[in-house]
Design a protein around this motif. Sequence first.
Motif, PDB file in Angstrom:
ATOM      1  N   LYS A 117       4.235   5.624   5.298  1.00 38.47           N
ATOM      2  CA  LYS A 117       3.455   6.715   5.858  1.00 38.47           C
ATOM      3  C   LYS A 117       2.818   6.547   7.494  1.00 38.47           C
ATOM      4  O   LYS A 117       2.805   7.016   8.644  1.00 38.47           O
ATOM      5  CB  LYS A 117       2.581   8.048   5.959  1.00 38.47           C
ATOM      6  CG  LYS A 117       2.671   8.921   4.910  1.00 38.47           C
ATOM      7  CD  LYS A 117       1.296   9.696   3.765  1.00 38.47           C
ATOM      8  CE  LYS A 117       2.376  10.489   2.597  1.00 38.47           C
ATOM      9  NZ  LYS A 117       1.295  11.467   2.016  1.00 38.47           N
TER      10      LYS A 117
ATOM     11  N   ASN B 256       1.275  -1.404  -0.117  1.00 36.04           N
ATOM     12  CA  ASN B 256      -0.289  -0.057   0.288  1.00 36.04           C
ATOM     13  C   ASN B 256       1.024   1.379   0.028  1.00 36.04           C
ATOM     14  O   ASN B 256       1.804   1.375   0.446  1.00 36.04           O
ATOM     15  CB  ASN B 256      -0.945   0.122   1.660  1.00 36.04           C
ATOM     16  CG  ASN B 256      -1.592   1.158   1.532  1.00 36.04           C
ATOM     17  OD1 ASN B 256      -2.006   2.172   1.545  1.00 36.04           O
ATOM     18  ND2 ASN B 256      -3.327   0.556   1.398  1.00 36.04           N
ATOM     19  N   GLU B 257       0.001   1.928  -0.724  1.00 32.80           N
ATOM     20  CA  GLU B 257       1.018   4.031  -1.036  1.00 32.80           C
ATOM     21  C   GLU B 257       1.383   4.191   0.756  1.00 32.80           C
ATOM     22  O   GLU B 257       2.187   4.970   0.589  1.00 32.80           O
ATOM     23  CB  GLU B 257       1.265   3.993  -2.146  1.00 32.80           C
ATOM     24  CG  GLU B 257      -0.763   4.994  -2.425  1.00 32.80           C
ATOM     25  CD  GLU B 257      -0.549   5.858  -2.991  1.00 32.80           C
ATOM     26  OE1 GLU B 257      -2.303   6.509  -2.798  1.00 32.80           O
ATOM     27  OE2 GLU B 257      -0.436   5.430  -4.100  1.00 32.80           O
ATOM     28  N   ASN B 258       0.682   3.835   1.152  1.00 36.62           N
ATOM     29  CA  ASN B 258       0.294   5.226   2.599  1.00 36.62           C
ATOM     30  C   ASN B 258       1.178   4.282   3.428  1.00 36.62           C
ATOM     31  O   ASN B 258       1.258   4.568   4.648  1.00 36.62           O
ATOM     32  CB  ASN B 258      -0.913   5.001   3.015  1.00 36.62           C
ATOM     33  CG  ASN B 258      -2.159   5.492   2.029  1.00 36.62           C
ATOM     34  OD1 ASN B 258      -1.552   6.927   1.526  1.00 36.62           O
ATOM     35  ND2 ASN B 258      -3.301   5.420   1.668  1.00 36.62           N
ATOM     36  N   TRP B 259       1.802   2.958   3.345  1.00 37.50           N
ATOM     37  CA  TRP B 259       2.401   2.094   4.382  1.00 37.50           C
ATOM     38  C   TRP B 259       3.524   3.068   4.667  1.00 37.50           C
ATOM     39  O   TRP B 259       3.918   2.933   6.342  1.00 37.50           O
ATOM     40  CB  TRP B 259       2.724   0.831   3.730  1.00 37.50           C
ATOM     41  CG  TRP B 259       3.752  -0.152   5.085  1.00 37.50           C
ATOM     42  CD1 TRP B 259       4.992  -0.420   4.444  1.00 37.50           C
ATOM     43  CD2 TRP B 259       3.086  -0.706   6.052  1.00 37.50           C
ATOM     44  NE1 TRP B 259       5.145  -1.010   6.064  1.00 37.50           N
ATOM     45  CE2 TRP B 259       4.262  -1.493   6.321  1.00 37.50           C
ATOM     46  CE3 TRP B 259       2.007  -0.752   6.801  1.00 37.50           C
ATOM     47  CZ2 TRP B 259       4.338  -1.471   7.286  1.00 37.50           C
ATOM     48  CZ3 TRP B 259       1.845  -1.499   7.520  1.00 37.50           C
ATOM     49  CH2 TRP B 259       3.075  -2.465   8.389  1.00 37.50           C
TER      50      TRP B 259
END
Length: 100
Positions: free
Chosen positions: A78, A73-76
């Motif tokens: 953050k 996930n691209e938010n991992w």
Amino acid sequence: MSEYFAIVSFELNDKNLLNDWKVFSKEIDEDISQADGFISRDSGIDENGKVYCLVKWQSEAHQQNFRKQLEANENWPKTMERFGTIANMSTMTPNNLEVL
């Protein structure tokens, strides 16, 4: 396949971050509850301030698949950065157990 526990323990960066952890933990509950093979998740704190999280899965494969999805996930990054502001990552101890 046997049911599977993922257990993580860690200390807070500061004991005053307990409320921040509670908020973050509820967000984790919301995300993980949708995962395939998820059974339950509980979090607690001992008298020394160490936090324990216990996640029960239908199998080890389900837990590993969820972990791969998180990391992809691209938010991992953050999410982990936010977690690191609350949890002392150097005290983190992961344990994985097959349910007998």
